[in-house]
Scaffold this active site. Structure first.
Site, mmCIF file in Angstrom:
data_model
loop_
_atom_site.group_PDB
_atom_site.id
_atom_site.type_symbol
_atom_site.label_atom_id
_atom_site.label_comp_id
_atom_site.label_asym_id
_atom_site.label_seq_id
_atom_site.Cartn_x
_atom_site.Cartn_y
_atom_site.Cartn_z
ATOM 1 N N ASP A 34 0.971 -1.181 -0.043
ATOM 2 C CA ASP A 34 0.024 0.147 0.085
ATOM 3 C C ASP A 34 0.988 1.257 -0.136
ATOM 4 O O ASP A 34 2.067 0.984 0.440
ATOM 5 C CB ASP A 34 -0.829 -0.065 1.353
ATOM 6 C CG ASP A 34 -1.802 1.320 1.284
ATOM 7 O OD1 ASP A 34 -2.280 1.762 0.492
ATOM 8 O OD2 ASP A 34 -1.846 1.693 2.538
ATOM 9 N N LEU A 35 0.526 2.265 -0.300
ATOM 10 C CA LEU A 35 1.394 3.641 -0.652
ATOM 11 C C LEU A 35 1.106 4.565 0.595
ATOM 12 O O LEU A 35 2.115 4.683 1.639
ATOM 13 C CB LEU A 35 0.927 4.359 -1.673
ATOM 14 C CG LEU A 35 1.747 5.804 -1.661
ATOM 15 C CD1 LEU A 35 3.065 5.436 -2.276
ATOM 16 C CD2 LEU A 35 0.746 6.642 -2.561
ATOM 17 N N ASP A 36 -0.018 5.216 1.132
ATOM 18 C CA ASP A 36 -0.061 6.044 2.055
ATOM 19 C C ASP A 36 0.140 5.281 3.417
ATOM 20 O O ASP A 36 -0.767 4.252 3.536
ATOM 21 C CB ASP A 36 -1.547 6.886 2.078
ATOM 22 C CG ASP A 36 -1.598 7.572 0.807
ATOM 23 O OD1 ASP A 36 -0.879 8.366 0.589
ATOM 24 O OD2 ASP A 36 -2.698 7.330 -0.089
ATOM 25 N N THR A 79 1.839 10.052 4.411
ATOM 26 C CA THR A 79 1.062 11.222 3.997
ATOM 27 C C THR A 79 -0.202 11.144 4.646
ATOM 28 O O THR A 79 -0.995 12.148 4.355
ATOM 29 C CB THR A 79 0.648 10.783 2.409
ATOM 30 O OG1 THR A 79 0.711 9.341 2.297
ATOM 31 C CG2 THR A 79 1.901 11.257 1.473
ATOM 32 N N LYS A 129 -8.626 5.677 6.308
ATOM 33 C CA LYS A 129 -7.520 5.133 5.698
ATOM 34 C C LYS A 129 -8.045 3.952 4.879
ATOM 35 O O LYS A 129 -8.615 3.208 4.987
ATOM 36 C CB LYS A 129 -6.695 4.800 6.990
ATOM 37 C CG LYS A 129 -5.896 5.761 7.730
ATOM 38 C CD LYS A 129 -5.093 5.263 8.638
ATOM 39 C CE LYS A 129 -4.317 6.508 9.299
ATOM 40 N NZ LYS A 129 -3.416 5.917 10.480
ATOM 41 N N SER A 154 -2.743 0.592 -4.158
ATOM 42 C CA SER A 154 -3.276 1.896 -3.387
ATOM 43 C C SER A 154 -4.411 2.453 -3.907
ATOM 44 O O SER A 154 -4.679 2.433 -5.261
ATOM 45 C CB SER A 154 -2.184 3.211 -3.582
ATOM 46 O OG SER A 154 -2.573 4.250 -3.000
ATOM 47 N N ALA A 155 -5.266 3.085 -3.166
ATOM 48 C CA ALA A 155 -6.468 3.712 -3.531
ATOM 49 C C ALA A 155 -6.282 4.921 -4.025
ATOM 50 O O ALA A 155 -7.131 5.699 -4.493
ATOM 51 C CB ALA A 155 -7.478 3.829 -2.310
ATOM 52 N N LYS A 159 -10.910 -0.972 -1.808
ATOM 53 C CA LYS A 159 -10.666 -1.964 -0.582
ATOM 54 C C LYS A 159 -11.820 -1.510 0.239
ATOM 55 O O LYS A 159 -12.526 -0.631 0.389
ATOM 56 C CB LYS A 159 -9.438 -1.490 0.043
ATOM 57 C CG LYS A 159 -8.199 -1.638 -0.890
ATOM 58 C CD LYS A 159 -6.936 -0.850 -0.370
ATOM 59 C CE LYS A 159 -5.797 -0.854 -1.035
ATOM 60 N NZ LYS A 159 -4.455 -0.149 -0.380
ATOM 61 N N GLU A 208 0.106 -3.335 4.778
ATOM 62 C CA GLU A 208 -1.104 -2.375 4.584
ATOM 63 C C GLU A 208 -1.069 -1.704 6.263
ATOM 64 O O GLU A 208 -0.898 -2.432 7.040
ATOM 65 C CB GLU A 208 -2.307 -3.416 4.629
ATOM 66 C CG GLU A 208 -3.089 -3.105 3.370
ATOM 67 C CD GLU A 208 -3.594 -1.664 3.062
ATOM 68 O OE1 GLU A 208 -3.741 -0.856 3.933
ATOM 69 O OE2 GLU A 208 -3.941 -1.456 1.723
ATOM 70 N N ASP A 209 -1.733 -0.747 6.057
ATOM 71 C CA ASP A 209 -1.782 0.171 7.367
ATOM 72 C C ASP A 209 -3.420 0.432 7.427
ATOM 73 O O ASP A 209 -3.580 1.134 8.520
ATOM 74 C CB ASP A 209 -0.919 1.432 7.365
ATOM 75 C CG ASP A 209 -1.748 2.460 6.514
ATOM 76 O OD1 ASP A 209 -2.221 2.283 5.188
ATOM 77 O OD2 ASP A 209 -1.880 3.678 6.926
HETATM 78 C C1 BG6 Z 1 -5.467 6.069 0.289
HETATM 79 C C2 BG6 Z 1 -5.551 6.904 1.720
HETATM 80 O O1 BG6 Z 1 -4.631 5.368 0.100
HETATM 81 O O2 BG6 Z 1 -5.935 6.786 -0.733
HETATM 82 C C3 BG6 Z 1 -6.947 7.531 1.744
HETATM 83 O O3 BG6 Z 1 -5.288 5.877 2.870
HETATM 84 C C4 BG6 Z 1 -7.101 8.449 0.437
HETATM 85 O O4 BG6 Z 1 -6.926 8.328 3.045
HETATM 86 C C5 BG6 Z 1 -7.172 7.313 -0.604
HETATM 87 O O5 BG6 Z 1 -8.577 8.904 0.875
HETATM 88 C C6 BG6 Z 1 -7.265 8.176 -1.951
HETATM 89 O O6 BG6 Z 1 -6.394 8.969 -2.235
HETATM 90 P P1 BG6 Z 1 -6.248 10.328 -3.189
HETATM 91 O O7 BG6 Z 1 -4.542 10.600 -2.902
HETATM 92 O O8 BG6 Z 1 -6.688 9.721 -4.623
HETATM 93 O O9 BG6 Z 1 -7.288 11.412 -2.864
HETATM 94 MG MG MG Z 2 -2.767 3.168 3.587
#
Ligand code: BG6
Ligand code: MG
Length: 218
Positions: free
Chosen positions: A9-11, A17, A45, A114-115, A145, A169-170
């Protein structure tokens, strides 16, 4: 336990972030005249941008017209991007780069699942892009997810069976997505709040892939 590929996962896993998502949503909430706490942010998250706004509004029984909704989403991302443009390498989570280097030396292919629609920008900004064979993000999947789609697409891009993938994943939605996809899920969870994972880490600092796989087979 031997894995053939690893998905991150990224964030909150690779990059710190989550704090910027929080600041941006807090500004939007205050402009809409509603409250938004750190505890509220925990529920967002791993949740997509659209779904996050829907949730925030639903907590306050508030509705927006389609154009107001779009404007709030756009503004949230503009605020978030102001912070992303100033990202510094020290915002890569501690221990991540040595861990990625170890995987590279071992020849294990890795992907991001990542989302976030900002994933490619963030990875580029921090010079992390070359480590990844594939980046599957919020632009390339339609089911959020805890649906496993993002991780299943990543496994496909890595040409690996889901059962042979290890996921970091977090977020609870992310752990649930990995488990639903029949993958092994490691929680990055300093607060010990997540459940249903196969292993738990407070972060990558001092963690080697070798020691982690030993822990998973124990
Ligand atoms: C996820 C974050 O990785 O991405 C969420 O944990 C965030 O908090 C989601 O809403 C979407 O991110 P973005 O950058 O497309 O607004
Ligand atoms: Mg995350």
């Amino acid at each position: 336990m031997a894995f053939k590929a690893v998905i991150f996962d990224l964030d909150g896993v690779l990059v710190d972030t989550a704090k910027y998502h929080f600041i941006a949503w807090q500004k939007i909430a205050s402009e809409l005249g509603i409250s938004f706490s750190k505890a509220d942010n925990e529920h967002l998250k791993g949740v997509s941008r659209v779904k996050s706004l829907e949730l925030i509004l639903s907590w306050h029984n508030k509705s927006l017209s389609p154009s107001e909704f779009e404007a709030a989403l756009k503004r949230k991302n503009e605020i978030y991007l102001e912070y992303i443009y100033t990202l510094q390498p020290n915002e890569i989570m501690p221990g991540v780069v040595p861990f990625l280097e170890e995987l590279k030396k071992l020849g294990i292919p890795i992907a991001v699942g990542s989302a976030s629609k900002n994933a490619p920008l963030i990875l580029d900004k921090l010079g992390l892009t070359p480590y990844f064979k594939s980046i599957v993000d919020g632009n390339s999947v339609s089911k959020a997810k805890p649906d496993p789609e993002v991780f299943l697409v990543a496994a496909q891009k890595l040409e690996t069976a889901p059962e042979d993938c290890l996921v970091f994943e977090d977020a609870q939605a992310g752990i649930d997505a990995a488990v639903a996809g029949k993958m092994t899920a490691v929680a990055i969870d300093p607060e010990h709040q997540l459940k249903n994972h196969h292993a738990h880490l407070v972060g990558f600092e001092g963690v080697s892939y070798h020691s982690l796989t030993q822990l998973l087979s124990a």
